[in-house]
Design a protein around this motif. Structure first.
Motif, PDB file in Angstrom:
ATOM      1  N   TYR A 143     -12.638  -4.117   4.494  1.00 24.76           N
ATOM      2  CA  TYR A 143     -11.271  -4.503   4.839  1.00 24.76           C
ATOM      3  C   TYR A 143     -11.213  -5.236   6.182  1.00 24.76           C
ATOM      4  O   TYR A 143     -10.391  -6.138   6.366  1.00 24.76           O
ATOM      5  CB  TYR A 143     -10.359  -3.271   4.864  1.00 24.76           C
ATOM      6  CG  TYR A 143      -9.843  -2.889   3.503  1.00 24.76           C
ATOM      7  CD1 TYR A 143      -9.046  -3.767   2.772  1.00 24.76           C
ATOM      8  CD2 TYR A 143     -10.150  -1.658   2.937  1.00 24.76           C
ATOM      9  CE1 TYR A 143      -8.564  -3.429   1.517  1.00 24.76           C
ATOM     10  CE2 TYR A 143      -9.668  -1.303   1.682  1.00 24.76           C
ATOM     11  CZ  TYR A 143      -8.884  -2.198   0.978  1.00 24.76           C
ATOM     12  OH  TYR A 143      -8.423  -1.862  -0.261  1.00 24.76           O
ATOM     13  N   CYS A 173      -4.187  -0.082  -3.864  1.00 22.16           N
ATOM     14  CA  CYS A 173      -4.460   1.196  -3.241  1.00 22.16           C
ATOM     15  C   CYS A 173      -5.965   1.315  -3.032  1.00 22.16           C
ATOM     16  O   CYS A 173      -6.751   0.533  -3.568  1.00 22.16           O
ATOM     17  CB  CYS A 173      -3.925   2.370  -4.055  1.00 22.16           C
ATOM     18  SG  CYS A 173      -4.990   2.926  -5.396  1.00 22.16           S
ATOM     19  N   THR A 174      -6.345   2.292  -2.227  1.00 21.95           N
ATOM     20  CA  THR A 174      -7.747   2.642  -2.042  1.00 21.95           C
ATOM     21  C   THR A 174      -7.877   4.141  -2.257  1.00 21.95           C
ATOM     22  O   THR A 174      -7.165   4.918  -1.602  1.00 21.95           O
ATOM     23  CB  THR A 174      -8.236   2.284  -0.628  1.00 21.95           C
ATOM     24  OG1 THR A 174      -8.115   0.874  -0.444  1.00 21.95           O
ATOM     25  CG2 THR A 174      -9.696   2.679  -0.440  1.00 21.95           C
ATOM     26  N   GLU A 188     -17.985  -5.582  -2.642  1.00 25.70           N
ATOM     27  CA  GLU A 188     -17.361  -4.340  -3.065  1.00 25.70           C
ATOM     28  C   GLU A 188     -16.871  -4.460  -4.506  1.00 25.70           C
ATOM     29  O   GLU A 188     -16.615  -5.560  -4.997  1.00 25.70           O
ATOM     30  CB  GLU A 188     -16.173  -3.980  -2.158  1.00 25.70           C
ATOM     31  CG  GLU A 188     -16.555  -3.180  -0.934  1.00 25.70           C
ATOM     32  CD  GLU A 188     -17.038  -1.778  -1.270  1.00 25.70           C
ATOM     33  OE1 GLU A 188     -16.988  -1.377  -2.452  1.00 25.70           O
ATOM     34  OE2 GLU A 188     -17.462  -1.073  -0.338  1.00 25.70           O
ATOM     35  N   TRP A 205       0.815  -1.212   0.000  1.00 27.59           N
ATOM     36  CA  TRP A 205       0.000   0.000   0.000  1.00 27.59           C
ATOM     37  C   TRP A 205       0.855   1.271   0.000  1.00 27.59           C
ATOM     38  O   TRP A 205       0.479   2.285  -0.592  1.00 27.59           O
ATOM     39  CB  TRP A 205      -0.930  -0.001   1.216  1.00 27.59           C
ATOM     40  CG  TRP A 205      -2.296  -0.516   0.941  1.00 27.59           C
ATOM     41  CD1 TRP A 205      -3.147  -0.119  -0.045  1.00 27.59           C
ATOM     42  CD2 TRP A 205      -2.983  -1.553   1.658  1.00 27.59           C
ATOM     43  NE1 TRP A 205      -4.317  -0.849  -0.002  1.00 27.59           N
ATOM     44  CE2 TRP A 205      -4.248  -1.724   1.040  1.00 27.59           C
ATOM     45  CE3 TRP A 205      -2.653  -2.344   2.746  1.00 27.59           C
ATOM     46  CZ2 TRP A 205      -5.183  -2.660   1.487  1.00 27.59           C
ATOM     47  CZ3 TRP A 205      -3.582  -3.264   3.199  1.00 27.59           C
ATOM     48  CH2 TRP A 205      -4.825  -3.419   2.575  1.00 27.59           C
ATOM     49  N   GLU A 259     -13.934  -4.059  -6.786  1.00 19.96           N
ATOM     50  CA  GLU A 259     -12.475  -3.973  -6.822  1.00 19.96           C
ATOM     51  C   GLU A 259     -12.075  -3.526  -8.218  1.00 19.96           C
ATOM     52  O   GLU A 259     -12.221  -4.263  -9.192  1.00 19.96           O
ATOM     53  CB  GLU A 259     -11.855  -5.335  -6.486  1.00 19.96           C
ATOM     54  CG  GLU A 259     -10.357  -5.303  -6.437  1.00 19.96           C
ATOM     55  CD  GLU A 259      -9.756  -6.688  -6.493  1.00 19.96           C
ATOM     56  OE1 GLU A 259      -8.553  -6.780  -6.809  1.00 19.96           O
ATOM     57  OE2 GLU A 259     -10.470  -7.662  -6.231  1.00 19.96           O
ATOM     58  N   ALA A 291     -14.756   1.890   2.568  1.00 15.89           N
ATOM     59  CA  ALA A 291     -14.147   0.573   2.354  1.00 15.89           C
ATOM     60  C   ALA A 291     -13.739  -0.106   3.643  1.00 15.89           C
ATOM     61  O   ALA A 291     -13.495  -1.316   3.658  1.00 15.89           O
ATOM     62  CB  ALA A 291     -12.927   0.707   1.443  1.00 15.89           C
ATOM     63  N   TYR A 313     -12.742   7.059  -0.897  1.00 18.54           N
ATOM     64  CA  TYR A 313     -13.520   5.846  -0.631  1.00 18.54           C
ATOM     65  C   TYR A 313     -13.029   5.092   0.598  1.00 18.54           C
ATOM     66  O   TYR A 313     -13.597   4.075   0.976  1.00 18.54           O
ATOM     67  CB  TYR A 313     -13.462   4.919  -1.854  1.00 18.54           C
ATOM     68  CG  TYR A 313     -14.625   3.958  -1.933  1.00 18.54           C
ATOM     69  CD1 TYR A 313     -15.870   4.362  -2.397  1.00 18.54           C
ATOM     70  CD2 TYR A 313     -14.476   2.638  -1.531  1.00 18.54           C
ATOM     71  CE1 TYR A 313     -16.936   3.488  -2.472  1.00 18.54           C
ATOM     72  CE2 TYR A 313     -15.545   1.744  -1.596  1.00 18.54           C
ATOM     73  CZ  TYR A 313     -16.761   2.183  -2.067  1.00 18.54           C
ATOM     74  OH  TYR A 313     -17.816   1.308  -2.131  1.00 18.54           O
ATOM     75  N   ALA A 314     -11.977   5.591   1.237  1.00 14.27           N
ATOM     76  CA  ALA A 314     -11.322   4.822   2.301  1.00 14.27           C
ATOM     77  C   ALA A 314     -12.259   4.513   3.459  1.00 14.27           C
ATOM     78  O   ALA A 314     -12.287   3.371   3.958  1.00 14.27           O
ATOM     79  CB  ALA A 314     -10.102   5.585   2.796  1.00 14.27           C
ATOM     80  N   GLU A 341      -7.997  -2.015  -6.486  1.00 14.53           N
ATOM     81  CA  GLU A 341      -8.492  -0.866  -5.734  1.00 14.53           C
ATOM     82  C   GLU A 341      -9.907  -1.148  -5.252  1.00 14.53           C
ATOM     83  O   GLU A 341     -10.795  -1.405  -6.078  1.00 14.53           O
ATOM     84  CB  GLU A 341      -8.557   0.390  -6.612  1.00 14.53           C
ATOM     85  CG  GLU A 341      -7.249   0.880  -7.144  1.00 14.53           C
ATOM     86  CD  GLU A 341      -7.435   2.055  -8.085  1.00 14.53           C
ATOM     87  OE1 GLU A 341      -6.414   2.614  -8.520  1.00 14.53           O
ATOM     88  OE2 GLU A 341      -8.596   2.415  -8.393  1.00 14.53           O
ATOM     89  N   ILE A 342     -10.125  -1.126  -3.965  1.00 17.89           N
ATOM     90  CA  ILE A 342     -11.489  -1.151  -3.457  1.00 17.89           C
ATOM     91  C   ILE A 342     -11.991   0.287  -3.539  1.00 17.89           C
ATOM     92  O   ILE A 342     -11.626   1.139  -2.732  1.00 17.89           O
ATOM     93  CB  ILE A 342     -11.539  -1.683  -2.018  1.00 17.89           C
ATOM     94  CG1 ILE A 342     -11.019  -3.122  -1.979  1.00 17.89           C
ATOM     95  CG2 ILE A 342     -12.964  -1.622  -1.474  1.00 17.89           C
ATOM     96  CD1 ILE A 342     -11.825  -4.107  -2.805  1.00 17.89           C
ATOM     97  N   GLY A 343     -12.819   0.559  -4.557  1.00 22.17           N
ATOM     98  CA  GLY A 343     -13.164   1.950  -4.833  1.00 22.17           C
ATOM     99  C   GLY A 343     -14.584   2.195  -5.292  1.00 22.17           C
ATOM    100  O   GLY A 343     -14.897   3.298  -5.757  1.00 22.17           O
TER     101      GLY A 343
END
Length: 427
Positions: free
Chosen positions: A103, A90-91, A281, A82, A283, A99, A95-96, A324-326
């Motif tokens: 996580y 990355c995230t 989610e 990361w 990705e 997410a 959106y962090a 990316e989890i976005g």
């Protein structure tokens, strides 16, 4: 093999109706499998078949990838990945917070015991995947769209030779054929690869599809030729009852005897309408395709250090990577395409000797659950409603076998693998 619905009407009456929501590769395979079972099938999607996430992947049947995305090893290296500005994970900052719950579940699923259970389940699906695809493509007269091309996992640092041996040992435990290659043998397999590469593990029995969008077009053409209907609209509402399932479209509602939700990353909002909560989610994955270099490499290639896949497709050489989890609404991060090009150049430097090199860019949404397992199941209260989604990086690989397993459940036939780990209400 032709199946007949166990609840179907008599031969003199109309067949039962079956709607498939989602026209990606999983939905297309489910639609065809439902047709084989004797249903009158309608496919519904606001996008044209095979043009969303299914069109942009590497196109290879990754049956050697048997670990979930989350494992103890991944957790140990996660922060380093990361923190790398050019790394594969990355995230988006925006959106962090959203997410974070995903996580948290991901970390729980990545512990040793659940991760091992995930490996066993993924392996069971993957070992059936190629034969299922062969049945699907043979049935529609498209055998040539699946190619036994072989696959290479490559390393640049010679100090990582132990990682290759660890991979070989693990593959042997699961009866997956592979061997160590280096030096002249590696150069003969892939002459265009960078001479700085140290060694690789070669998988001779890995298959790939000629091109994912090309395969989706063939599946859709066969579906239409067999009397299938396509509704080019978004499904806004979903209502389930014991006797029928109702889909709400823009201007009307339609009822069906049975419905399958195969909407990938967009499935979550529909499930919430029928009292099912899933930690699904999007990705985000990226690719860069070089359209004039389809034959530069002969195998699919995964760089263990650069974390990208190179794939020779009919549409060109494709470089696929990033995680990316976005969510499904944010725009792509443009820097990710630059990273993909730089990583590709590290593997194939001669590709970039061409001053007029052309390429295209794409970003799509992999439907990912924290345990990396798909949902293939019936609604616990309304069994006329069923699900096949959440295949993360293995949507192309597992699409055909998922369709067979889902229809087996719908038809109350024995399934080829135990299905408890794939329940919709397992979370």
């Amino acid at each position: 093999m032709m199946y007949h619905p166990t609840e179907n009407h008599s031969a003199s009456s109309s067949p039962m109706t079956f709607a498939v929501v989602g026209a990606g590769v999983v939905g297309l395979c489910v639609a065809l499998e439902a047709q084989r079972a004797g249903y009158k099938v309608t496919l519904v999607d606001e996008k044209l078949p095979g043009t969303a996430t299914s069109s942009g992947n590497a196109g290879y049947l990754a049956t050697e990838i048997i670990d979930p995305l989350g494992t103890p090893e991944v957790l140990r290296s996660a922060f380093k990945l990361w923190l790398d500005p050019n790394g594969p994970i990355c995230t988006p900052i925006r959106y962090a917070l959203k997410a974070a719950p995903w996580y948290w579940r991901f970390v729980q699923a990545a512990q040793a015991e659940p991760a091992q259970r995930g490996t066993e389940m993924i392996h069971q699906l993957n070992r059936l995947a190629v034969d299922a695809w062969r049945r699907t493509l043979t049935d529609i007269g498209a055998d040539a769209l699946m190619v036994k091309g072989g696959h290479l996992v490559v390393w640049q640092n010679p100090n990582n030779r132990h990682a290759a041996h660890q991979l070989i040992d693990k593959m042997q435990r699961y009866d997956i054929a592979c061997e160590l290659v280096e030096g002249q043998t590696l150069a003969q397999l892939e002459p265009e690869l960078s001479e700085t590469l140290s060694h690789a593990v070669f998988f001779p029995d890995i298959y790939r599809l000629s091109d994912p969008h090309e395969v989706c077009r063939a599946l859709f053409a066969a579906f239409l030729a067999r009397g299938g209907d396509f509704i080019h609209q978004r499904v806004h509402t979903l209502k389930a009852a014991s006797t029928e399932i109702q889909l709400g479209l823009i201007e009307k509602s339609m009822t069906f005897d049975k419905v399958a939700i195969c909407g990938g990353a967009w499935s979550k909002s529909l499930l919430e309408q029928v009292d099912i909560q899933v930690p699904l989610e999007a990705e985000r994955g990226y690719h860069v395709t070089f359209p004039n270099d389809a034959t530069r490499i002969h195998h699919t290639i995964l760089s263990a250090e650069r974390k990208l896949v190179l794939s020779p497709l009919n549409s060109g050489l494709r470089a696929v990577g990033m995680s990316e989890i976005g969510g499904v609404h944010l725009p792509p991060i443009q820097k990710r395409y630059q990273v993909l090009r730089a990583q590709t150049q590290g593997l194939l430097p001669k590709l970039f000797d061409n001053p007029t090199l052309q390429s295209s860019e794409w970003m799509g949404h992999r439907p990912s659950l924290p345990d990396s397992l798909p949902v293939i199941d019936l609604h616990p209260r309304y069994p006329r409603l069923c699900f096949a989604f959440g295949h993360q990086h293995l949507g192309i690989t597992q699409a055909a076998i998922s369709a067979e397993l889902l229809l087996a459940k719908v038809e109350h036939r024995p399934t080829a693998v135990p299905m408890d780990a794939l329940r919709v209400n397992r979370f």
